[in-house]
Design an enzyme around this catalytic site. Structure first.
Site, PDB file in Angstrom:
ATOM      1  N   GLY A 640       0.832  -1.205   0.000  1.00  0.00           N
ATOM      2  CA  GLY A 640       0.000   0.000   0.000  1.00  0.00           C
ATOM      3  C   GLY A 640       0.859   1.245   0.000  1.00  0.00           C
ATOM      4  O   GLY A 640       2.061   1.206   0.262  1.00  0.00           O
ATOM      5  N   GLY A 642       0.330   5.875   0.328  1.00  0.00           N
ATOM      6  CA  GLY A 642      -0.604   6.989   0.489  1.00  0.00           C
ATOM      7  C   GLY A 642       0.106   8.229   0.962  1.00  0.00           C
ATOM      8  O   GLY A 642       1.330   8.375   0.798  1.00  0.00           O
ATOM      9  N   GLY A 643      -0.657   9.153   1.542  1.00  0.00           N
ATOM     10  CA  GLY A 643      -0.099  10.426   1.955  1.00  0.00           C
ATOM     11  C   GLY A 643       0.990  10.286   2.999  1.00  0.00           C
ATOM     12  O   GLY A 643       1.926  11.071   3.051  1.00  0.00           O
ATOM     13  N   TYR A 644       0.887   9.280   3.864  1.00  0.00           N
ATOM     14  CA  TYR A 644       1.894   9.077   4.903  1.00  0.00           C
ATOM     15  C   TYR A 644       3.187   8.530   4.317  1.00  0.00           C
ATOM     16  O   TYR A 644       4.277   8.903   4.722  1.00  0.00           O
ATOM     17  CB  TYR A 644       1.322   8.113   5.956  1.00  0.00           C
ATOM     18  CG  TYR A 644       2.245   7.830   7.123  1.00  0.00           C
ATOM     19  CD1 TYR A 644       2.214   8.650   8.238  1.00  0.00           C
ATOM     20  CD2 TYR A 644       3.131   6.755   7.105  1.00  0.00           C
ATOM     21  CE1 TYR A 644       3.061   8.390   9.318  1.00  0.00           C
ATOM     22  CE2 TYR A 644       3.968   6.496   8.160  1.00  0.00           C
ATOM     23  CZ  TYR A 644       3.933   7.314   9.279  1.00  0.00           C
ATOM     24  OH  TYR A 644       4.758   7.061  10.331  1.00  0.00           O
ATOM     25  N   LYS A 646       4.754   4.698   2.294  1.00  0.00           N
ATOM     26  CA  LYS A 646       4.499   3.358   1.792  1.00  0.00           C
ATOM     27  C   LYS A 646       4.327   2.385   2.949  1.00  0.00           C
ATOM     28  O   LYS A 646       4.824   2.600   4.049  1.00  0.00           O
ATOM     29  CB  LYS A 646       5.632   2.902   0.878  1.00  0.00           C
ATOM     30  CG  LYS A 646       5.671   3.650  -0.456  1.00  0.00           C
ATOM     31  CD  LYS A 646       6.674   3.015  -1.410  1.00  0.00           C
ATOM     32  CE  LYS A 646       6.625   3.710  -2.775  1.00  0.00           C
ATOM     33  NZ  LYS A 646       7.578   3.096  -3.736  1.00  0.00           N
ATOM     34  N   LYS A 661       4.554   0.922   8.316  1.00  0.00           N
ATOM     35  CA  LYS A 661       4.254   2.190   7.649  1.00  0.00           C
ATOM     36  C   LYS A 661       5.517   3.036   7.663  1.00  0.00           C
ATOM     37  O   LYS A 661       5.992   3.464   8.718  1.00  0.00           O
ATOM     38  CB  LYS A 661       3.122   2.924   8.368  1.00  0.00           C
ATOM     39  CG  LYS A 661       1.759   2.290   8.171  1.00  0.00           C
ATOM     40  CD  LYS A 661       0.660   3.051   8.903  1.00  0.00           C
ATOM     41  CE  LYS A 661       0.387   4.386   8.260  1.00  0.00           C
ATOM     42  NZ  LYS A 661      -0.814   5.036   8.844  1.00  0.00           N
ATOM     43  N   ASP A 757     -10.803  10.517  13.860  1.00  0.00           N
ATOM     44  CA  ASP A 757     -10.895  10.158  12.442  1.00  0.00           C
ATOM     45  C   ASP A 757     -11.553   8.786  12.265  1.00  0.00           C
ATOM     46  O   ASP A 757     -11.059   7.941  11.519  1.00  0.00           O
ATOM     47  CB  ASP A 757      -9.506  10.174  11.801  1.00  0.00           C
ATOM     48  CG  ASP A 757      -9.567  10.332  10.277  1.00  0.00           C
ATOM     49  OD1 ASP A 757     -10.621  10.757   9.767  1.00  0.00           O
ATOM     50  OD2 ASP A 757      -8.559  10.031   9.613  1.00  0.00           O
TER      51      ASP A 757
END
Length: 951
Positions: A640, A642-644, A646, A661, A757
């Site tokens: 995966g 995203g903004g954070y 890989k 992460k 969130d």
């Protein structure tokens, strides 16, 4: 080294030490970090004082307020370090095509930003939701990039926005409008420019978008996939000057009240599927460009009201079902230049008359039924095209130019170079003043046209004069300007090749290039009205002058300075001593700053010395360990992104699976924030919370190591992405598990934690399909026992966000309750919290009828949930959800009360509330085949309409 050189070096040395501490330390560090991630930065981006003369940097009181680096050939990405420049007012990186990657969420931290211009770069990915936090923003131009995904609703929060330009991207989805507490573009009442053309926007144009309170002058929605009717509310915006809705899939009739737009100069509705009568535009006395072509209007005669449009210069009505004769008075309009009426059913005799406009240039009537034409004699050289009409079947007229379009002369490309005898070296160009130089080059694209006469150079002379006046007003070193090669592209945009020539030298320096780009990209240049809105795509400039500041200093060295060389040696010695002292203190200062920014700097793993985070159950992994567990972070182990950053799959030496992460540079937190987060996560232990196994904080890395949860997110299940179909019992099990995890955070964690969130993409399903709450990146501990709330900057995901928290910035546990209530509604409907501009709470509330079975919600229930006979307790479930989403937090239940109610519903449904699994229509083995989306990926999108969650 001669005395002259020594003196120059001495002056530079003195200047360096006088200004070395001028720039705010945090701003200087942020700029150095930005510069280190880019290639081709200006050569003088060295030293510790950006405010001391770095190209493109402007400061006020030691704080960086402007970064203007247009057309610098910068290469790289815009990192999250930009968010540290809290006083920044202008960010202009336009015409740097090799600036790529996503915009960081940290851009939302620039609370003083008034101008953001990224025209002609290569940025991609979604437009960050955080842009909606820039309350001072006046100018937003993201033109000609590769942004994708939806337009963020949060842009509607920009109440001061004057200019919005998202043209020429890959944006998709509908045009966002407000709903309840969700903002939308209809809230931009002060915005004058709505430029959304050349995207992939779809859906209807929302009637809510327009109102009489708007002050818009440009609505450019051309070249999209918009469908449905043109809303009549468009006629309420009395300030409009340009409307382009062409090249879409609009249908239905044009609203009759469009004629109320008395200030309109251009109206383009061509290339749609519009039907009904041709709209009567009587009263639009300023209209000079009208394009209604390629629609399916009702068959009618040439509208008589056309002769009342005294300002009309261009009439485009090809393929619009017109029939009958052409009235001669049409050609008498005083400003008329272009008439395009081809592919209609016009007949009779073409009579241009004797009082036609002396500006008339072309009349295209090809493929009609005109039987006669008496050519005019004398007067202007008017191009007339009649091929495909009966009049051209006459043997005597077949050879006439107007009967043979191939013989008609095409528009002349401008060639106004009067310096043909001037010979310039390679790459140099002769200016209009016959001087050889290296010009600034680019293409100006005009999106609103009042004349299509490409060969008429007088129009472009007016633009050149206007450009020169603008450059002179800014005292820019410009000698002359040249425009050439006009072309119309397939999108209906006029392109003009631009050359700007330097004065006083044969080339520009970098400061000159950045200022020219800034003037052309930030509305400083206002073209003549005939040309309308524009944008610039500049070419790379490779001919910069040398270090002009140093050269000027060199030229101005006087004999007085030469005399000073006699004492230069002693002064130099003194300065070297001072430099040593200064360097020693700077070193100590830098060491202290490093320790402050890195709380683990002095952490001895074996001794457990000061600064060690207070961890409970989580361990510290070394970089080499995680590198080994992930096979050197191989692509094969990637699950995966995203903004954070890989996410990688790893296997410990014990065989246990983990998920790692790995933060990318622009999303890394400060050391203290990272320490706080891992301390927070290490203290929470509950079967319905994802377990933090450990972390890595070394070699400039920030990594979080979680347990591996194999069955994806609830969002994946509801959308069908994971092929796991939850029935009613399975969804109740998700609800009870999530609720119990939140009860633990609110009531049993020390200190209590507000998740902030909660959403379907942050609830994971384990092997037995039990729910686990994940992603604590926005979580907030309640450390003040005297208050029942935390005052903090609003963060969360649109669609799930508590409206009370949004309005007051006071965060409470009841904010999580609201988000949980939205999740409950999502569980029974499988609908996105925001869909087609409507909030799920409002949809359910509007559809509910408590006098009916299942509250009359049959049409919006998700079919896989089961039939009415199996949905025992659903009414109570809906009642609970609606209590959770009450607008006032005081009216919402606590999560403890929520758990008890769900347990009662589960008992009513015959399900053991202590069960460890839920039934599904597929086994885990079947569902996991082909499953590629990992629950930790957090790809920046949520299920509520694909809005990126703020980080």
């Amino acid at each position: 080294m001669d005395q002259r050189t020594k003196v120059l070096l001495l002056l530079v040395f003195i200047k360096f030490f006088l200004i070395a501490a001028e720039t705010d330390q945090n701003d200087a560090a942020a700029l150095r970090a930005l510069g280190s991630s880019w290639e081709n930065t200006p050569s003088n981006w060295v030293g510790f004082d950006p405010c001391g003369g770095w190209v493109g940097i402007e400061c006020i009181n030691s704080r960086v307020t402007s970064i203007t680096l247009t057309n610098m050939n910068l290469t790289g990405q815009l990192s999250g370090d930009i968010g540290s420049l809290s006083e920044l007012q202008t960010l202009d990186l336009s015409s740097n095509k090799l600036m790529t990657g996503p915009l960081p969420q940290a851009i939302g931290n620039l609370k003083n930003l008034s101008s953001l211009c990224l025209t002609g770069c290569g940025f991609s990915g979604p437009i960050p939701n955080g842009i909606g936090s820039l309350q001072q923003l006046l100018y937003l131009a993201l033109t000609s990039n590769r942004f994708s995904g939806p337009i963020p609703n949060s842009i509607g929060n920009l109440s001061n926005l004057y200019y919005l330009d998202l043209t020429d991207n890959q944006l998709s989805g509908s045009i966002p409008v407000s709903s309840g507490t969700i903002p939308g573009l209809d809230m931009l009442l002060q915005t004058r420019h709505f430029h959304l053309g050349k995207n992939q926007l779809s859906g209807t144009i929302p009637p809510q978008l327009f109102s009489s309170n708007m002050n818009a002058i440009h609505v450019l929605f051309d070249n999209n996939n918009l469908s449905g009717i043109i809303p009549s509310s468009l006629g309420l915006v009395q300030t409009l000057e340009v409307v382009r809705l062409d090249r879409n899939s609009l249908n239905g009739s044009v609203p009759s009240n469009i004629s109320n737009l008395a200030n309109l100069h251009e109206l383009a509705l061509s290339n749609n599927s519009l039907t009904g009568p041709m709209p009567n535009l009587t009263g639009m006395n300023l209209l000079n460009y009208l394009d209604m072509g390629n629609n399916s209007f009702d068959i009618s005669e040439v509208p008589p009201w056309l002769s009342s449009l005294q300002s009309l210069t261009t009439l485009m009505m090809e393929h619009t079902q017109l029939e009958g004769p052409i009235p001669a008075n049409l050609f008498s309009l005083p400003n008329l230049q272009i008439v395009e009426l081809s592919n209609n059913h016009l007949n009779g005799t073409l009579n241009i008359g004797t009082t036609y406009s002396n500006l008339l240039q072309s009349i295209d009537l090809q493929n009609n039924s005109i039987t006669n034409f008496d050519p005019i004699t004398g007067g202007n050289n008017i191009t007339i095209l009649l091929e495909g009409n009966p009049t051209c079947e006459n043997t005597d007229q077949k050879t006439e130019s107007y009967c043979n379009s191939s013989q008609s002369s095409s528009p002349n490309l401008m060639s106004r170079n009067n310096c043909l005898q001037v010979s310039c070296s390679s790459d140099q160009v002769a200016s209009p003043k016959c001087k050889c130089a290296y010009p600034y080059k680019g293409t100006l694209f005009f999106r609103a046209l009042s004349s299509l006469d490409l060969g008429n150079s007088s129009y472009y002379v007016a633009v050149e004069e206007s450009l020169m006046q603008t450059f002179q007003s800014y005292d820019l070193p410009v000698d002359s300007v040249s425009l050439s090669n006009p072309t119309i592209d397939s999108f209906g945009y006029l392109g003009l090749s631009l050359q700007v020539f330097p004065s006083g030298d044969d080339r520009f320096n970098k400061t000159g290039i950045t200022m020219i780009g800034y003037v052309l990209n930030n509305l400083s240049f206002r073209p003549p009205r005939l040309f309308g809105p524009y944008f610039l795509i500049a070419s790379i400039y490779d001919y910069y002058a040398g270090n002009s500041e140093f050269d000027r200093s060199n030229k101005k060295v006087s004999s007085g300075i030469i005399i000073g060389a006699a004492v230069g040696g002693s002064i130099l010695l003194l300065l070297l001593v001072l430099a040593g002292v200064y360097a020693y203190h700077q070193k100590k200062r830098a060491k202290r700053a490093t320790e402050q920014n890195n709380p683990f700097a002095n952490w001895d793993v074996n001794m457990g010395s000061g600064g060690v985070p207070q961890l409970k159950g989580a361990r510290r992994f070394s970089y080499e360990e995680l590198k080994k567990y992930t096979n050197n972070f191989s692509e094969a182990n990637g699950i995966g992104s995203g903004g954070y950053g890989k996410v990688y799959r790893g296997t410990l030496s014990t065989g246990k699976m983990i998920a790692i992460k790995r933060a990318q540079r622009d999303s890394m937190q400060g050391g203290h924030e990272f320490k706080t987060e891992i301390e927070l996560l290490s203290r929470v232990h509950h079967k319905n919370l994802v377990i933090l196994e450990g972390f890595c904080f070394e070699q400039a890395e920030q990594m979080l190591v979680y347990e591996h949860v194999p069955n994806g997110t609830v969002m994946d299940s509801l959308s069908g992405k994971s092929r796991i179909r939850l029935d009613w019992m399975g969804r109740l099990n998700v609800a009870i598990g999530t609720a119990r995890g939140l009860v633990y955070l609110h009531e049993h964690a020390n200190p209590p934690i507000i998740h902030r969130d909660i959403k379907s993409s942050n609830i994971l399903l384990d092997e037995s399909l039990n729910a686990k709450v994940a992603d604590f990146g926005l979580s907030k501990p309640k450390v003040d026992s005297e208050r029942n709330y935390v005052t903090t900057q609003v963060k969360g995901t649109l669609g799930y966000m508590d409206p009370e928290y949004y309005m007051t910035q006071q965060l409470t546990e009841k904010s999580d309750v609201y988000s949980f209530g939205v999740l409950l509604l999502e569980l029974i409907t499988a609908r996105r919290p925001i869909e087609r501009g409507k909030h799920i709470v409002k949809e359910v509330r509007d559809a509910m009828d408590k006098t009916q079975k299942l509250y009359n919600l049959h049409e919006i229930l998700d079919p896989p949930i089961g039939s009415g006979t199996t949905l025992k307790g659903l009414e109570k479930f809906v009642d609970l959800a609606m209590r959770c989403v009450e607008e006032l937090g005081a009216k919402r239940p606590t999560m403890g009360e929520v758990v008890k109610e769900i347990e009662n519903i589960m008992q009513l449904s015959g399900l053991n509330s202590n069960a460890e699994s839920a039934s599904t229509s597929e086994t885990f083995e079947e569902a996991s085949k082909g499953h590629s989306h990992h629950p930790y990926s957090n790809d920046g999108f949520d299920y509520s309409g694909s809005f990126p969650a703020p980080r």
